[in-house]
Scaffold this motif. Structure first.
Motif, PDB file in Angstrom:
ATOM      1  N   GLY A   1       2.372  -8.257   2.599  1.00  0.00           N
ATOM      2  CA  GLY A   1       1.373  -7.850   3.569  1.00  0.00           C
ATOM      3  C   GLY A   1       0.512  -6.701   3.093  1.00  0.00           C
ATOM      4  O   GLY A   1       0.057  -5.887   3.885  1.00  0.00           O
ATOM      5  N   CYS A   2       0.282  -6.647   1.783  1.00  0.00           N
ATOM      6  CA  CYS A   2      -0.550  -5.586   1.225  1.00  0.00           C
ATOM      7  C   CYS A   2      -1.997  -6.066   1.139  1.00  0.00           C
ATOM      8  O   CYS A   2      -2.385  -6.765   0.198  1.00  0.00           O
ATOM      9  N   GLY A   3      -2.784  -5.692   2.126  1.00  0.00           N
ATOM     10  CA  GLY A   3      -4.179  -6.109   2.166  1.00  0.00           C
ATOM     11  C   GLY A   3      -4.970  -5.587   0.985  1.00  0.00           C
ATOM     12  O   GLY A   3      -5.792  -6.301   0.414  1.00  0.00           O
ATOM     13  N   PHE A   4      -4.718  -4.340   0.599  1.00  0.00           N
ATOM     14  CA  PHE A   4      -5.466  -3.752  -0.513  1.00  0.00           C
ATOM     15  C   PHE A   4      -5.239  -4.551  -1.798  1.00  0.00           C
ATOM     16  O   PHE A   4      -6.185  -4.906  -2.497  1.00  0.00           O
ATOM     17  N   CYS A   5      -3.973  -4.829  -2.127  1.00  0.00           N
ATOM     18  CA  CYS A   5      -3.678  -5.565  -3.368  1.00  0.00           C
ATOM     19  C   CYS A   5      -4.099  -7.031  -3.273  1.00  0.00           C
ATOM     20  O   CYS A   5      -4.516  -7.624  -4.276  1.00  0.00           O
ATOM     21  N   THR A   6      -4.009  -7.618  -2.087  1.00  0.00           N
ATOM     22  CA  THR A   6      -4.480  -8.995  -1.910  1.00  0.00           C
ATOM     23  C   THR A   6      -5.975  -9.061  -2.191  1.00  0.00           C
ATOM     24  O   THR A   6      -6.450  -9.935  -2.919  1.00  0.00           O
ATOM     25  N   ASP A   7      -6.717  -8.119  -1.638  1.00  0.00           N
ATOM     26  CA  ASP A   7      -8.157  -8.025  -1.875  1.00  0.00           C
ATOM     27  C   ASP A   7      -8.445  -7.821  -3.360  1.00  0.00           C
ATOM     28  O   ASP A   7      -9.249  -8.543  -3.967  1.00  0.00           O
ATOM     29  N   MET A   8      -7.759  -6.863  -3.956  1.00  0.00           N
ATOM     30  CA  MET A   8      -7.991  -6.513  -5.359  1.00  0.00           C
ATOM     31  C   MET A   8      -7.725  -7.699  -6.293  1.00  0.00           C
ATOM     32  O   MET A   8      -8.562  -8.043  -7.131  1.00  0.00           O
ATOM     33  N   HIS A   9      -6.574  -8.319  -6.142  1.00  0.00           N
ATOM     34  CA  HIS A   9      -6.204  -9.364  -7.101  1.00  0.00           C
ATOM     35  C   HIS A   9      -6.924 -10.680  -6.852  1.00  0.00           C
ATOM     36  O   HIS A   9      -7.138 -11.449  -7.789  1.00  0.00           O
ATOM     37  N   THR A  10      -7.363 -10.915  -5.632  1.00  0.00           N
ATOM     38  CA  THR A  10      -8.224 -12.070  -5.378  1.00  0.00           C
ATOM     39  C   THR A  10      -9.559 -11.870  -6.085  1.00  0.00           C
ATOM     40  O   THR A  10     -10.050 -12.772  -6.775  1.00  0.00           O
ATOM     41  N   LYS A  11     -10.128 -10.694  -5.952  1.00  0.00           N
ATOM     42  CA  LYS A  11     -11.426 -10.399  -6.564  1.00  0.00           C
ATOM     43  C   LYS A  11     -11.332 -10.328  -8.090  1.00  0.00           C
ATOM     44  O   LYS A  11     -12.213 -10.844  -8.792  1.00  0.00           O
TER      45      LYS A  11
END
Length: 157
Positions: free
Chosen positions: A49-59
């Motif tokens: 549930g880490c939104g920051f890392c989900t955002d980062m690694h998707t991008k």
């Protein structure tokens, strides 16, 4: 929304993060495919549930050429036909390594053996290290409620 603590500006947290980042640079030199590394980071981040890392690694994955279809299907990788058998083995290892508390026994011998069919010892070591590092980052960001959405690919060099 603001983070509870700025991990980069706090002296103690900043030093700790720099050491994890420095240790993680070894992964860039490994023969574990970059696409696999990003899929692993994304899947662990989703689970935690880490939104920051989900955002980062998707991008970061998209910037490195990963397709939107594969990125959208990481959370449902078992039902998706877009991942190789090696990637599937890495994602299974990631899930079991991330959900240690839920797995009553940790990573199964079957999951390890399946990963070992696709990756050599150095790649397995890189995979284990990638899973461990992203879980550390996830936990830090979740604890401090690091906001997500503003990350730019390559932002941290």
């Amino acid at each position: 929304m603001d983070a509870r603590l700025n991990l980069m500006e706090n002296a103690t947290a900043g030093k700790f993060v720099k050491h994890i980042v420095s240790a993680s640079r070894v992964l860039a030199e490994s023969t574990l495919p970059l696409a696999t590394q990003e899929l692993v980071k994304l899947r662990a981040s989703q689970i935690n549930g880490c939104g920051f890392c989900t955002d980062m690694h998707t991008k970061d994955a998209a910037a490195a050429g990963e397709t939107a279809q594969r990125l959208h299907l990481v959370a449902a990788w078992r039902e998706a036909k877009v991942f190789t058998e090696a990637e599937r083995a890495a994602l299974e290892l990631t899930e079991q390594g991330t959900r240690i508390a839920d797995a009553a026994g940790g990573v199964t011998d079957e999951a390890w053996a399946n990963a070992a069919k696709h990756y050599d010892e150095d790649q397995l070591a890189a995979l284990v290290c990638a899973i461990a590092a992203i879980n550390a980052f996830n936990r830090m960001n979740v604890i401090v409620q690091q906001p997500a959405g503003d990350y730019q690919p390559g932002q941290f060099g």
